[in-house]
Design an enzyme around this catalytic site. Sequence first.
Site, short mmCIF file in Angstrom:
data_model
loop_
_atom_site.label_atom_id
_atom_site.label_comp_id
_atom_site.label_asym_id
_atom_site.label_seq_id
_atom_site.Cartn_x
_atom_site.Cartn_y
_atom_site.Cartn_z
N LYS A 93 0.81 -1.22 0.00
CA LYS A 93 0.00 0.00 0.00
C LYS A 93 0.84 1.27 0.00
O LYS A 93 0.42 2.30 -0.49
CB LYS A 93 -0.96 0.02 1.20
CG LYS A 93 -2.14 -0.90 1.03
CD LYS A 93 -3.25 -0.50 1.99
CE LYS A 93 -4.42 -1.47 1.95
NZ LYS A 93 -5.41 -1.14 2.98
N LYS A 107 -8.31 -11.16 -8.23
CA LYS A 107 -9.51 -11.17 -7.41
C LYS A 107 -10.41 -9.98 -7.75
O LYS A 107 -9.91 -8.89 -8.04
CB LYS A 107 -9.09 -11.04 -5.94
CG LYS A 107 -9.66 -12.10 -5.04
CD LYS A 107 -9.06 -12.00 -3.65
CE LYS A 107 -9.87 -11.12 -2.73
NZ LYS A 107 -9.42 -11.14 -1.35
N LYS A 156 -12.43 -3.96 -4.89
CA LYS A 156 -13.09 -2.66 -4.76
C LYS A 156 -12.34 -1.60 -5.54
O LYS A 156 -12.91 -0.67 -6.07
CB LYS A 156 -13.04 -2.20 -3.31
CG LYS A 156 -13.92 -2.95 -2.38
CD LYS A 156 -13.84 -2.28 -1.02
CE LYS A 156 -14.50 -3.11 0.05
NZ LYS A 156 -14.47 -2.46 1.35
#
Length: 328
Positions: free
Chosen positions: A111, A193, A196
């Site tokens: 991140k 995957k 969002k």
Amino acid sequence: MARVLSGIQPTGDIHLGNYLGAVRGWVEDQHTQDSYFCVVDLHAITVPRDPAELRAKTLELTLLLVAAGLDPEVCTLFVQSHVHQHAELSWILECVASMGELRRMTQFKEKSSDAEESARVGLFTYPVLQAADILLYDAERVPVGEDQRQHLELCRDIALRFNHRYGDTFVVPDATLPKVGARIMDLQRPTAKMSKSADSPQGTVLVLDEPAVIERKLKRAVTDTATEVTFDPDKKPGVANLLQILAAATGRQPADVAEGYSQYGPLKADTAAAVVELLRPVRERYAELASDPEAVRSTLRQGAEKAEAVASGTLARARTAIGLLSRS
Ligand code: TRP
């Protein structure tokens, strides 16, 4: 009843992967386990967010969770920042966790995307706040996906170290991940995957998508140029994903579902129809709830009170154990 806690960030829109992979399992769990579900707004601010949007998303996510079937009369549903004990215990645990163990967290590395100098300190200490979320409720089980395994291990390590150094204070949560629901992949990039933050809106089915939108996204789902329908996630990830979705939506096994098809067209059409029916009640209930957001806010106030009653007891134990003088 075993105590269970999980958290979900109020960022992005909830999609089919969240629903089939996590939320639907929580809805089932709530009846057999003493369940706590937390909308983790404090975790959301570890990266820059628009304030008005964060507030709106926090309420929206709560509405959606209730629409999906979390019953505030059965489980405890609350917003993390409404229970100030989370931030407080997090500080105490920061004084137990080490720089080295936080530096090993792969999610921070990803991140902060190597821009560590400008990453916020909260992004670095994020897993400690998560440990506080879990330990405050004496949670024995934490139903989360594979990507959270490392954070869960850290939570266990912190709890064990605290108990060892300051006396038995925390319940050490089980690190074994419960069987979570299906792993749903992006419709446009079936090797990733469904996410969002995916920059492929066409590959992500949102729980609140209109039926026509769901149909379009599934119709355009990437498959391969062959036509045979077999369940083979390695060789035929796109087709396997459709089978996985249809199976999860209808309570069957993907390989069994495959036997009923010889062409992609009908498989896509049936998957779309099944997803539309699966999500229809959620979308309808959401619309009802959204017309009276005050009702859900009052639910959240009750949730926070129930949560706080537990959290304040645990925090008091931790404060005493580590040597903080009580005010009274
Ligand atoms: N970090 C989790 C995620 O990104 C969210 C989370 C925060 C959480 N606190 C938690 C999950 C406590 C389980 C328990 O998915």
